[in-house]
Scaffold this motif. Structure first.
Motif, PDB file in Angstrom:
ATOM      1  N   SER A  26       2.206  10.746  -9.643  1.00 52.73           N
ATOM      2  CA  SER A  26       0.530  10.590  -8.419  1.00 52.73           C
ATOM      3  C   SER A  26       1.212   8.851  -8.530  1.00 52.73           C
ATOM      4  O   SER A  26       1.795   8.395  -8.845  1.00 52.73           O
ATOM      5  N   GLY A  27      -0.010   8.935  -7.133  1.00 47.79           N
ATOM      6  CA  GLY A  27      -0.061   7.647  -6.483  1.00 47.79           C
ATOM      7  C   GLY A  27      -0.487   6.512  -7.565  1.00 47.79           C
ATOM      8  O   GLY A  27       0.268   5.738  -7.888  1.00 47.79           O
ATOM      9  N   GLU A  32       2.996   5.327  -9.382  1.00 41.98           N
ATOM     10  CA  GLU A  32       4.391   4.871  -8.457  1.00 41.98           C
ATOM     11  C   GLU A  32       3.522   3.214  -8.004  1.00 41.98           C
ATOM     12  O   GLU A  32       4.413   2.632  -8.498  1.00 41.98           O
ATOM     13  N   GLN A  33       1.655   3.221  -8.118  1.00 42.55           N
ATOM     14  CA  GLN A  33       1.794   1.947  -7.983  1.00 42.55           C
ATOM     15  C   GLN A  33       1.934   0.894  -8.961  1.00 42.55           C
ATOM     16  O   GLN A  33       2.380  -0.266  -9.466  1.00 42.55           O
ATOM     17  N   THR A  68      -8.874   5.506 -10.002  1.00 43.90           N
ATOM     18  CA  THR A  68      -7.034   5.503 -10.036  1.00 43.90           C
ATOM     19  C   THR A  68      -7.114   4.205  -9.510  1.00 43.90           C
ATOM     20  O   THR A  68      -6.687   3.341 -10.046  1.00 43.90           O
ATOM     21  N   GLN A  75       0.833  -1.435   0.293  1.00 48.13           N
ATOM     22  CA  GLN A  75       0.506   0.321  -0.082  1.00 48.13           C
ATOM     23  C   GLN A  75       0.953   0.940  -0.182  1.00 48.13           C
ATOM     24  O   GLN A  75       0.711   1.834  -0.482  1.00 48.13           O
ATOM     25  N   PHE A  76       1.797   1.307   0.965  1.00 51.25           N
ATOM     26  CA  PHE A  76       2.907   2.366   0.817  1.00 51.25           C
ATOM     27  C   PHE A  76       4.343   2.039   0.364  1.00 51.25           C
ATOM     28  O   PHE A  76       4.559   0.352   0.693  1.00 51.25           O
ATOM     29  N   ASP A  84      -4.551   3.897  -0.713  1.00 48.21           N
ATOM     30  CA  ASP A  84      -4.270   4.412  -0.688  1.00 48.21           C
ATOM     31  C   ASP A  84      -5.036   6.304  -1.709  1.00 48.21           C
ATOM     32  O   ASP A  84      -3.981   7.118  -2.255  1.00 48.21           O
ATOM     33  N   LEU A  85      -5.538   5.438  -2.833  1.00 50.67           N
ATOM     34  CA  LEU A  85      -5.834   6.099  -4.236  1.00 50.67           C
ATOM     35  C   LEU A  85      -7.434   6.438  -4.118  1.00 50.67           C
ATOM     36  O   LEU A  85      -7.857   5.756  -4.052  1.00 50.67           O
ATOM     37  N   ARG A 140       8.515  10.982  -6.670  1.00 43.74           N
ATOM     38  CA  ARG A 140       8.239  11.844  -6.328  1.00 43.74           C
ATOM     39  C   ARG A 140       7.779  13.092  -7.406  1.00 43.74           C
ATOM     40  O   ARG A 140       6.530  14.023  -7.131  1.00 43.74           O
TER      41      ARG A 140
END
Lengths: 392, 228, 385
Positions: B147-148, B151-152, B180, B94-95, B175-176, B144
């Motif tokens: 976007s979230g 990244e996934q 997304t 998730q993170f 977390d999205l 960085r």
């Protein structure tokens, strides 16, 4: 503004225990800089003190012209006599001129801390007037040497640093045996010497004149009178120097060398400490980004935040500086050492961690604290409130 | 019938929390056939993440057996387990998936450092993986700058790059936002249907059930009866 | 992207922090390089090995002079090839700049010091012209002396027979050194002994040093003993030792430099350990989840330890090498700037010790964080425990 700054500072300081590691870095870093600074310069201070304490204003040393040290000076019998009879010299209690011809001889002793290492010590043959000329000199153990015999008295500085010169010991010099019969203190450079009767020294070491003449000056005008009289006399070519000036002048080389060393070392260490302090303070500001942003959001101004960070940095630096000075004082003050003097013989002295040195050290610490705290403080003050809060 | 991709037999997991012992899984048995796409769901504390960790070889059971691809992984020493992970399973979390100091491409290449491929080959394989997840144009960006969801995707590409049979995901969409999340679940579905990857995800997302083939429910360390 | 690339990239995650830490390391090794070179110079091992020359001085102190009449006795000692001699002149340039000037026998000087390079005509000139002098290249360059000039040098010990302390010499030659060691000693000058002995007010046929060139360096210890035994219990007792021992003995009289240097370096490295150790510890603490992810990818506990340790090593290595490099430059600058009065040579020996220090430091600051990285459990780390 001040109240705000102090309030924030209070918060800062209370959070130091959580951030003990980076804070410790500043304290120890600065302790190191100040300790090294104080210890090195304590050497220069001690050496200078010992030499400056030697000699009187109202006495003069006369040496062969152009020699800057007794080692290089040599006066024959005639010249020595002329000098001792010259005008400007005060009369002693017995009505004779208060002057002492002195012969310098070099002896060798073994160091206490390094048995394989020998060092050169001054042996000074003196006339009886030498003792009235040196009122600070006192026999503290044993007795004074007997004129006409191969006897020596030893300065307490020599006994501190070297072995083989204790009372009762026999020193062999140039094939002759000399017995140490007493110890003297004088609180100056002469404690690094051994004294004996000049006539015995002359016959043993085949010298006729002297290395120098020490003479008491007759009143305020005595120095000038002596100097001009001897300058006018074509039979002698001498330099006349006030005794105190002669010894103070010998400190220059050592002070310069130590000064250079201490300067370079301190500057480099200080730079290292500044970088370390910057690192720690940036970390401190970063760690408390949220807090600072919250404070700003509440209404504390940027300037109080800046000041509070600077105060924290200064305090840590000051604590480190005080620890460093304390360390230097406890471990180095009055530590006895010796080094090469002007005559290539040893001068025994002690480290002197003076109040002035401590203050200078603390000033350095505070300066480093300021420089190390400034940029992080500015960053803390300028942190956009929203950025900081977003980290929440 | 060929052997299942994942076989969990009578597995119990007990944790030591200070003085207390906490039993998180109780004698759990389950099988996941090859090519399956399973969503593991259940309330917090049900043990679904713990089960996932055991399946993925991140942890080992206190009792029972875990077989992946026919191989027992429950008693492997940690060095061998690490080696096994490198070649047999890909993870998405998730993170904290990506290394912030590396570009997308660098991140995807990371697992390949464990292989004997040359630098050029590594780069090529990473590019292919990024292509599969549709992020070829973002190869040089740092996390960085992504976007979230992006990244996934990179995390998924990284999970794929060593070509493992099994993909294990712990709350990949947690977390999205909805849109997304759907894209990511859609990507996983493609990987399952078109590339034949066996996928197990732990999720709270109710919509995940629509993308998976099967949903399993866990409660208090036990499997509830399975929905079709 | 490679493993080392990854390590370096991780070093710079927090750029300011890394740069400041690096700068601290650089400063520490700058100081280390300078101080250690001073220390090495002063505490260079004393031994007879490889000594081709011996120095004979008066036993108690070289400030006492020996009679020239000893020369034939010294030459007769088996194992002695040739003897030169030096009398300290006490040279002063202009107001009060001390110079290293000796009165010497020209041709003997040439024979005993073959590493001084000078055209033979200049040696002959030195021998023939009584008021001549030769100077080393360093000294000549420093004061801008050229061959053919008259150089005024005063003596703070010896006046001429007319009482004046000022002397003037004809510079007939400038000598260079054949290797680094010899070049370091071209900060000296020599005047013609015969002229000096005759012209000075206290000329008495005496000299401070005899330099004995050996036929065979294995004879060094034996020749030393023979010479000193020969003059024992005479009014001119001698002390004969190798040049190296002489230098070491002289410096020992100045003080225990080694101890001072050791204390300072101890303080410096102790602090540095804290600074870098703190940085590494923080850096690892921040990265626990990432390190866990590395393990999930299949990196073993050992390789994760390796990554962290490599980071610590890279930091110390880069900072250390730059620091030592700066020290080398600074040392050369100090040497040149003070006219060789403070010769600070950061040489191979110092670099080797420096590299050892770098390795030790990396171990000290990297070990604990690396172990922490090695030991972390994936599931705990990812769950934030």
């Amino acid at each position: 503004m001040l109240r705000q700054a102090l309030a924030i500072t209070g918060l800062n300081i209370r959070s130091i225990p959580e951030r003990w590691a980076p804070s410790l870095v500043i304290v120890i870093g600065l302790a190191g800089v100040v300790a090294v600074f104080c210890a090195l310069l304590a050497m220069a201070a001690g050496f200078t003190d010992t030499l400056k304490a030697t000699g009187r204003d109202d006495a003069a040393i006369i040496m062969r012209g152009g020699s800057d040290a007794e080692l290089n000076s040599g006066l024959d019998r005639t010249q020595t006599d002329i000098i001792e009879e010259a005008p400007g010299i005060a009369a002693g209690a017995d009505g004779k001129p208060e002057a002492s011809a002195e012969v310098m001889v070099i002896a060798e002793l073994v160091r206490k801390d390094d048995k394989n290492s020998g060092a050169n010590i001054t042996v000074r043959g003196v006339e009886p007037t030498a003792f009235t000329l040196r009122p600070k000199l006192k026999i503290v153990n044993g007795r004074n040497f007997t004129p006409g015999l191969r006897e020596l008295i030893v300065g307490s500085g020599v006994l501190r640093q070297f072995q083989g010169a204790e009372i009762g010991k026999v020193l062999r010099m140039r094939g002759s045996d000399w017995t140490v019969v007493g110890e003297f203190e004088s609180g100056d450079a002469h404690e690094s010497e051994l004294l004996t009767d000049i006539n015995v020294a002359r016959t043993t070491f085949q010298r006729t004149g002297s290395s120098s003449v020490l003479a008491a000056l007759d009143g305020a005008g005595g120095f000038e009178k002596l100097k001009s009289a001897l300058a006018a006399d074509p039979r002698v070519n001498v330099d006349v120097v006030r005794e105190r000036d002669y010894f103070s002048g010998q400190t220059k080389q050592f002070r310069q060398t130590i000064g250079l060393l201490a300067g370079i070392v301190t500057i480099i260490m200080a730079l290292g400490a500044i970088f370390a302090a910057l690192n720690s303070m940036y970390a401190a500001v970063a760690a408390r980004g949220k807090e600072i942003a919250t404070l700003r959001a509440i209404g504390f101004g940027g300037l109080p935040v800046l000041v509070s960070v600077m105060i924290e940095s200064l305090l840590l630096a000051l604590v480190g500086g005080i620890l460093g000075a304390l360390f230097a004082y406890v471990f180095f003050n009055n530590l006895s050492v010796s080094t090469l003097g002007q005559n290539f013989t040893q001068v025994v002295f002690s480290f002197k961690v003076t109040p002035q040195l401590v203050i200078e050290g603390l000033i350095i610490a505070v300066t480093i604290g300021m420089v190390g705290g400034l940029l992080p403080a500015i960053r803390a003050a300028r942190l956009p409130v929203t950025t900081g809060l977003r980290e929440l | 019938m060929s052997e299942p991709m994942v076989a969990v037999r009578n597995v119990t997991k007990v944790y030591q929390r200070g003085q207390q012992k906490v039993e998180v899984l109780h004698g759990l048995t389950l099988e996941i056939p090859k090519g399956d796409f399973v969503a593991l769901m259940g309330p917090s504390g049900s043990g679904k993440t713990t089960l996932l960790n055991l399946i993925g070889g991140l942890d080992q059971p206190t009792a029972g057996e875990v077989l992946v691809g026919g191989k027992r992984i429950d008693k492997l020493p940690s060095g061998e387990l690490a080696h096994w992970r490198a070649h047999n399973v890909g993870f998405v979390f998730q993170f904290y998936n990506l290394m912030p100091v590396l570009t997308a491409e660098g991140n995807v290449e990371l697992p390949l450092l464990l292989t004997k491929l040359t630098a050029a080959q590594r780069k090529k394989n990473a590019a292919v993986a990024l292509q599969v997840v549709g992020l070829a144009d973002r190869a040089k960006h740092k996390p960085r700058e992504l976007s979230g969801g992006q990244e996934q995707r990179v995390a998924i590409a990284r999970a794929l790059v060593s070509d493992p049979q099994l993909l294990v995901c712990d709350e990949p969409t947690g977390d999205l936002d909805r849109k997304t999340a759907d894209e990511i679940l859609g990507l996983l579905q493609v990987l399952n249907r078109e590339h034949g990857k066996t996928i197990v995800i732990v999720t709270h997302d109710p919509k995940a059930a629509e993308f998976a083939r099967r949903t399993l429910h866990l409660e208090k360390g036990q499997l509830l009866e399975q929905a079709a | 992207m490679t493993k080392s690339g990854f390590v370096i990239a991780n070093l710079f995650r927090k750029r300011t922090r890394t740069i400041l830490t690096l700068l601290s390391v650089i400063m520490a090794f700058l100081l280390f390089g300078l101080l250690q070179s001073i220390n090495s110079m002063f505490n260079a091992g004393a031994d007879f090995v490889g000594a081709t020359r011996l120095i004979t001085q008066a036993r108690v102190s070289f400030t006492t002079a020996l009679p020239i009449s000893m020369l034939p006795k010294l030459e007769a000692v088996p194992g002695v090839a040739r003897v030169a001699y030096w009398q300290w002149f006490g040279g002063v340039w202009q107001e009060n700049t001390q110079l290293i000037v000796f009165a010497a026998d020209p041709l003997r000087q040439r024979d005993v010091y073959p590493e001084y390079l000078m055209p033979d005509e200049q040696w002959q000139g030195f021998a023939k012209i009584r008021t001549s002098m030769i100077a080393g290249k360093q000294m000549a360059d420093q004061y801008g002396w050229k061959v053919g000039e008259k150089i005024p040098i005063s003596s703070n010990i010896y006046p001429q027979k007319n009482g004046s302390k000022s002397w003037v010499f004809d510079l007939v030659g400038i000598f260079d050194g054949k290797d680094d060691d010899a070049k370091k000693r071209t900060n000296q000058a020599f005047i013609n002994y015969d002229y000096f002995d005759e012209a000075n007010q206290f000329g008495k046929g005496r000299t401070n040093f005899f330099i004995l060139k050996l036929t065979d360096s294995n004879q060094a210890a034996a020749v030393s003993k023979t010479v000193d035994a020969m003059f024992e219990n005479s009014p001119d007792e001698t002390k004969t030792q190798t040049e190296k021992d002489f230098n070491v003995g002289f410096v020992k009289q100045i003080g225990d430099i080694g101890l001072i240097v050791r204390w300072i370096l101890f303080a410096v490295f102790f602090t540095l350990l804290l600074v870098v150790g703190n940085t590494m510890a923080q850096s690892v603490r921040e990265r626990i989840p990432e390190l866990a992810v590395l393990k999930t990818l299949g990196f073993s506990d050992g390789s994760v330890l390796g990554f962290v340790f490599a980071e610590a090593f890279a930091l110390c290595l880069f900072g250390g090498l730059v620091g030592l490099g700066l020290a080398t430059f600074a040392g050369a600058a100090v040497t040149k700037g003070t006219g060789n009065q403070f010769p600070v040579y950061v040489d191979v020996r110092v670099w080797l010790i420096g590299i050892a220090a770098i390795v030790l430091m990396s171990l000290a600051v990297g070990l604990l964080p690396a172990l922490r990285a090695q030991r972390l459990k994936i599931v705990d780390a990812l769950a934030g425990r």
